[in-house]
Design an enzyme around this catalytic site. Sequence first.
Site, short mmCIF file in Angstrom:
data_model
loop_
_atom_site.label_atom_id
_atom_site.label_comp_id
_atom_site.label_asym_id
_atom_site.label_seq_id
_atom_site.Cartn_x
_atom_site.Cartn_y
_atom_site.Cartn_z
N LYS A 111 0.73 -1.18 -0.15
CA LYS A 111 0.03 -0.02 -0.08
C LYS A 111 0.72 1.06 -0.07
O LYS A 111 0.57 2.24 -0.56
CB LYS A 111 -0.83 -0.06 1.15
CG LYS A 111 -2.27 -0.83 1.23
CD LYS A 111 -3.28 -0.41 2.04
CE LYS A 111 -4.43 -1.27 2.03
NZ LYS A 111 -5.59 -0.72 2.76
N LYS A 202 -4.80 -9.93 -6.58
CA LYS A 202 -6.23 -10.46 -6.05
C LYS A 202 -7.09 -9.26 -6.26
O LYS A 202 -6.91 -8.24 -7.08
CB LYS A 202 -6.03 -10.38 -4.55
CG LYS A 202 -5.54 -9.06 -3.89
CD LYS A 202 -5.61 -9.15 -2.19
CE LYS A 202 -5.76 -7.59 -1.84
NZ LYS A 202 -5.51 -7.45 -0.40
N LYS A 205 -10.60 -3.50 -4.44
CA LYS A 205 -11.34 -2.24 -4.72
C LYS A 205 -10.54 -1.36 -5.54
O LYS A 205 -11.06 -0.42 -6.18
CB LYS A 205 -11.62 -1.41 -3.45
CG LYS A 205 -12.83 -2.45 -2.65
CD LYS A 205 -13.18 -1.72 -1.24
CE LYS A 205 -13.91 -2.84 -0.63
NZ LYS A 205 -13.94 -2.69 0.74
P1 TYM Z 1 -10.82 -5.51 3.58
O1 TYM Z 1 -11.84 -4.28 3.53
O2 TYM Z 1 -9.63 -5.10 2.50
O3 TYM Z 1 -11.53 -6.70 3.08
C1 TYM Z 1 -12.65 -7.31 3.84
C2 TYM Z 1 -12.53 -8.98 3.94
O4 TYM Z 1 -12.37 -9.30 2.57
C3 TYM Z 1 -11.26 -10.26 2.22
N1 TYM Z 1 -10.87 -10.06 1.11
C4 TYM Z 1 -10.58 -11.07 -0.12
N2 TYM Z 1 -10.94 -12.37 0.15
C5 TYM Z 1 -10.59 -13.33 -0.86
N3 TYM Z 1 -10.17 -12.66 -2.08
C6 TYM Z 1 -9.86 -11.33 -2.12
N4 TYM Z 1 -9.52 -10.83 -3.45
C7 TYM Z 1 -10.11 -10.40 -1.08
N5 TYM Z 1 -10.00 -9.21 -1.18
C8 TYM Z 1 -10.45 -8.85 0.44
C9 TYM Z 1 -10.13 -9.78 3.35
O5 TYM Z 1 -9.19 -10.61 3.71
C10 TYM Z 1 -11.20 -9.39 4.58
O6 TYM Z 1 -11.30 -10.60 5.48
N6 TYM Z 1 -7.69 -4.94 7.36
C11 TYM Z 1 -8.76 -5.50 7.06
C12 TYM Z 1 -9.78 -4.93 7.75
C13 TYM Z 1 -10.13 -5.18 9.29
C14 TYM Z 1 -10.16 -6.53 10.14
C15 TYM Z 1 -9.99 -6.13 11.24
C16 TYM Z 1 -10.44 -7.74 9.56
C17 TYM Z 1 -9.88 -4.32 10.22
N7 TYM Z 1 -9.84 -4.66 11.44
C18 TYM Z 1 -10.15 -6.99 12.40
C19 TYM Z 1 -10.40 -8.65 10.68
C20 TYM Z 1 -10.41 -8.42 11.88
C21 TYM Z 1 -8.93 -5.31 5.62
O7 TYM Z 1 -8.41 -4.15 5.00
O8 TYM Z 1 -10.17 -5.90 5.07
#
Ligand code: TYM
Length: 347
Positions: A111, A202, A205
């Site tokens: 990032k 992957k 967004k």
């Molecule tokens: P975020 O918002 O990027 O994504 C949310 C969830 O979707 C999963 N994900 C994917 N799974 C499979 N294939 C993909 N291409 C893909 N893109 C995203 C992510 O693994 C996630 O589970 N840091 C985290 C948010 C967060 C969080 C937390 C998660 C903040 N605090 C505490 C768990 C526990 C994030 O940016 O997810």
Amino acid sequence: MTRVLSGIQPTGEVHLGNYLGALRQWAIDQHDADAFYCAVDLHAVTVQQDPAHLRVSTLGTMATLISVGLDPAVCTLFVQSHVPQHTELSWLLECTVSLGELRRMTQFKDKSARAESGEEAGQGGDHVSAGLFTYPALMAADILIYDADRVPVGDDQRQHLELTRDVAQRFNSRYGDTFVIPDAAIPTVGARVMDLQNPTAKMSKSAESPQGSVGIFDDPADISRKFARAVTDSESEVRYDPDQKPGVSNLLSILGAATGRSPADAAEGYHQYGALKSDTADAIVALLEPIAAKKAELDADPAELARIIAAGADKAEAVASVTLARAKEAMGFLPKSLETEARVPMR
Ligand code: TYM
């Protein structure tokens, strides 16, 4: 009862990767665990956000969570910034995590490289916030403050979960048993949905081409078109082999995840890419259809959504404040009222 916590950033539209990698599991987990799910708006602002857009997008994400089947009567749904204890615990954890540990986080490396090149949404170029660096400490706080046993996430969050465990273990050995050590729950199929145009990256967004990412509210014709144009390879053999055939393997993972089979099993019976693409598109359209219908219902009743969000924050705060008090006491912070000297027990 097992406690579950997870979060999603309220930026942009929720995509198929989010759904297959995480949200679908959240909906299952709510029925056999005490589940807490949040829109992590404090994480979103680690890169610059347009304020008006963030507000709308946070509301939209909360509506989406309900639309994918999360039931506010069964689980606790809330907005991260409504529970200020997350940020307070985050500071305490930042003071226990090392610079070296944070520097090793691959997501920070990716990032920050994108922010530096000005690619990250809203960035003016070459600005990497300190918050982007300390992001994993806030994520650890999100998890540890609910005494979560299990954290359902996609594969890209694995390293953050390992760091959370290390942070909790170190805290417990320094200050006495305070935090539950959480396990990551990563699905066997669908944990890493790849971009349809660039199948070695992957689905995300911030994808370069919108054709590579399937939004969960895309209309069925768009979904079919995106799958029809998915990048494959110049062979014609349908086989699960992510290294040699990333495009085809991604389609097989998606089809497998949508139909409850392994990617290798999903390959059976296919001899050409066209049929694989159209069957995968049809399976995804069928999977997403009820989600869009539920979202339309919610959009028609904004007062109900506001009520759900407020009630979720109260339920979450009641739990978070107890854990925060326990952590502060363990670290030696002077309580405001000197009579409340008894140690706050663990769950
Ligand atoms: P975020 O918002 O990027 O994504 C949310 C969830 O979707 C999963 N994900 C994917 N799974 C499979 N294939 C993909 N291409 C893909 N893109 C995203 C992510 O693994 C996630 O589970 N840091 C985290 C948010 C967060 C969080 C937390 C998660 C903040 N605090 C505490 C768990 C526990 C994030 O940016 O997810």
